[in-house]
Scaffold this active site. Structure first.
Site, PDB file in Angstrom:
ATOM      1  N   HIS A  66      36.486  40.195  48.862  1.00 56.66           N
ATOM      2  CA  HIS A  66      36.969  41.242  47.952  1.00 56.66           C
ATOM      3  C   HIS A  66      35.818  42.173  47.564  1.00 56.66           C
ATOM      4  CE1 HIS A  66      40.987  39.738  47.572  1.00 56.66           C
ATOM      5  NE2 HIS A  66      40.638  38.609  46.984  1.00 56.66           N
ATOM      6  N   HIS A  77      36.059  34.105  50.795  1.00 55.74           N
ATOM      7  CA  HIS A  77      37.270  34.875  50.469  1.00 55.74           C
ATOM      8  C   HIS A  77      37.000  35.798  49.285  1.00 55.74           C
ATOM      9  CE1 HIS A  77      41.683  35.483  49.739  1.00 55.74           C
ATOM     10  NE2 HIS A  77      41.241  35.618  48.493  1.00 55.74           N
ATOM     11  N   GLU A  78      36.443  35.243  48.217  1.00 56.42           N
ATOM     12  CA  GLU A  78      36.170  36.070  47.041  1.00 56.42           C
ATOM     13  C   GLU A  78      35.091  37.107  47.331  1.00 56.42           C
ATOM     14  OE1 GLU A  78      38.155  36.098  44.615  1.00 56.42           O
ATOM     15  OE2 GLU A  78      39.241  34.330  45.288  1.00 56.42           O
TER      16      GLU A  78
END
EC number: 3.4.24.31
Length: 550
Positions: free
Chosen positions: A411, A407-408
């Protein structure tokens, strides 16, 4: 994008806290996983402390304080001790401890009312070396990082009385033995004293003489705990090869000689194997060993709080001639989370949706920018990414969740697609994965969720404490807000568009590398049709099923 200061690790204290009152850096991309300040009626917290630093054979009292600011019907408390510590006097309110290669674990389900509850137990130091005690509290019925707390106590256990120290250093470490997670002995590593000379001294090469090449092979593996397949009180144990790790073969031609770099390469994708060859300058090489680093070429890496890559060094082979094998080399147990995060990024790399050899198609071959993850034991500097330094910051237990790591990293991937530009995001701190925030927050966070779903081929979000939430949804799903301001709706709509309409996400990523979007509406209505991606009845029906209508 606000500027912020990276918090470097400080020597660990005897007490650690997580949850209530946790301090967070101001960042532009707050994560669905971050321990962001939550409403007062949803906070849980935990602290853990030792009353003394025990040396081997000594005891200490472990005190755990659980704090709630609201009623919680079923709060799950999980305590994990490393192999170097053992529970010797268990609090009767705790479950009987279980033992595995990661140490001892005990737990309890609590009914909490506002206030603080204290649990104490006696522990004993049984081995020397780095050790980490971990405590987790979470709301079993409402899994969410804002209804959870994590605490960590780090120490390095010494042999002599008074020799145990606060904190633990694992950035450069020896490999964990195949037979177990810890060992009192230390294998030979660069800089160690040279062993006695071999009984048959090596022969120096005569002028013009060349010795036959020597090849050293082996496999790098990692033992770690995984939230994928685990639970709040029992994460899944994994023992897997480490793919695409930089490996260097070092050696000394003679017993008193200097250290030389003999060869370098990568571990194999999917199997962690390596085979490095060199041409020796003597008939017998006095010492040969391998060093592995948490870096894949130059494409991704995991670093500590001081931006140093983690390294694990194998045992040394002595008096080497002909082909040799180091067998299975296990990443140092204190680094297991760093290696888990590193190998998780390998999953994303092989399905990154790029037409170049970089993370994104808009970057030229040979001029790629990497994804960097910063993590260290006991870290409270997470969970988030910033485009100021294009770095993912993971807190202590975050790497246990592959979904959190990806998820990170998602980004970072979006930042690369947008060539460093980032939308002006509003109403995103805090934000909740299944609740309405803003259309800009729903887009940036929903895309990161979709990257995790696409990588793991599911719609289940996991967190570092072992809890999870299935975010598969339709118009009848309860407990999830409607529309494109809810990141779960955006994330699941995206993966359905990629899989059911686009034939994968490469075309979508290529389009995003050429156009910038601030909202899912802009992505769907303006840029998809401009680049030949379907936004007709089939695509709209997918969105409708996820409660998004344009």
């Amino acid at each position: 994008m606000p500027m912020f200061r990276i918090r470097l690790p400080k020597p660990a204290a005897l007490i650690a806290a997580g949850g209530i009152g946790a301090c967070i850096a101001t960042v532009a991309v707050p994560s669905a996983y971050a321990a962001a300040p939550a409403p007062a009626d949803s906070r849980l917290g935990v602290t853990a402390s030792l009353d003394r630093l025990p040396s081997i054979g000594e005891r200490s009292t472990l005190t755990v304080n659980i704090t709630a600011e609201t009623d919680v019907k079923r709060a799950g408390l999980s305590l994990q001790l490393p192999p170097a510590l053992r529970i010797v006097d268990r609090n009767p309110s705790l479950a009987a401890p279980t033992t595995d290669p990661f140490g001892q674990r005990t737990s309890r389900t609590l009914t909490l009312t506002p206030g603080t509850r204290t649990i104490e137990l006696e522990v004993k130091a049984v081995a020397t070396g780095p050790a980490q005690i971990q405590a987790d509290i979470s709301d079993i019925d409402r899994p969410d990082p804002r209804r959870a707390g994590h605490a960590s106590v780090e120490l390095t256990i010494g042999k002599a009385k008074g020799s145990t120290a606060k904190g633990m250093s694992v950035t450069k470490a020896d490999a964990t033995p195949v037979s177990g997670p810890t060992t009192p002995g230390r294998p030979v590593r660069p800089g160690a004293a040279a062993p006695a000379a071999p009984s048959t001294p090596p022969q120096a090469a005569a002028p013009g003489k060349r010795y036959a090449p020597v090849c050293v092979s082996g496999t790098l593996r990692n033992r770690f705990q995984s939230s994928e397949g685990g639970s709040w009180n029992s994460k899944a144990s994994r023992d897997l090869p480490v793919s695409n790790a930089n490996v260097t073969l070092w050696g000394r031609a003679t017993a008193g000689g200097g250290t030389q770099k003999l060869a370098a390469g990568l571990t194999g994708n999917g199997d962690g194997t390596f085979k490095l060859c060199y041409t020796p300058s003597t008939s017998v090489t006095s010492q040969v060993w391998a060093e592995f680093q948490t870096q894949a070429g130059t494409m991704w890496s995991v670093v500590d709080g001081y931006n140093r890559r983690y390294s694990t060094t194998s045992n040394a082979l002595s008096n080497v001639s002909g082909n040799k094998s180091l067998g299975t080399v296990y990443a140092n147990s204190g680094q297991s989370r760093a290696w888990h995060a590193f190998d998780t990024l390998n999953k994303l790399w092989w399905d990154r949706g790029s037409t170049s050899t970089c993370w994104t198609s808009n970057q030229r071959d040979g001029r790629c920018t990497p994804i960097t993850v910063q993590w260290y034991p006991g870290s409270t500097d997470g969970t988030y990414w910033t485009n100021r330094d294009d770095k993912v910051h993971l807190a202590d237990s975050d790497p246990d969740s592959g979904h959190t790591t990806v998820h990170e990293a998602g980004h970072s991937l979006m930042g690369k697609l947008y060539n460093g530009w980032w939308p002006y995001v509003t109403n995103c701190s805090p934000h909740y994965i299944n609740r309405t925030s803003s259309t800009t927050c729903g887009w940036t966070e929903g895309f990161a969720d979709a990257v995790a779903f696409h990588t793991f081929k599911d719609t289940v979000m996991t967190w570092g404490n072992g809890s999870s939430m299935n975010l598969a949804n339709d118009r009848g799903t309860r407990g999830m807000d409607w529309g494109d301001a809810c990141e779960a709706r955006v994330g699941t709509a995206l993966v359905d568009l990629w899989s059911q309409v686009d034939g994968g996400w490469t075309k979508s990523n290529t389009m995003m590398s050429r156009e910038r979007q601030s909202t899912f509406r802009e992505y769907f209505l303006t840029d998809r049709p401009a680049y030949g991606l379907d936004s007709g009845p089939k695509a709209r029906n997918i969105l409708y099923g996820h409660t998004i209508q344009y």
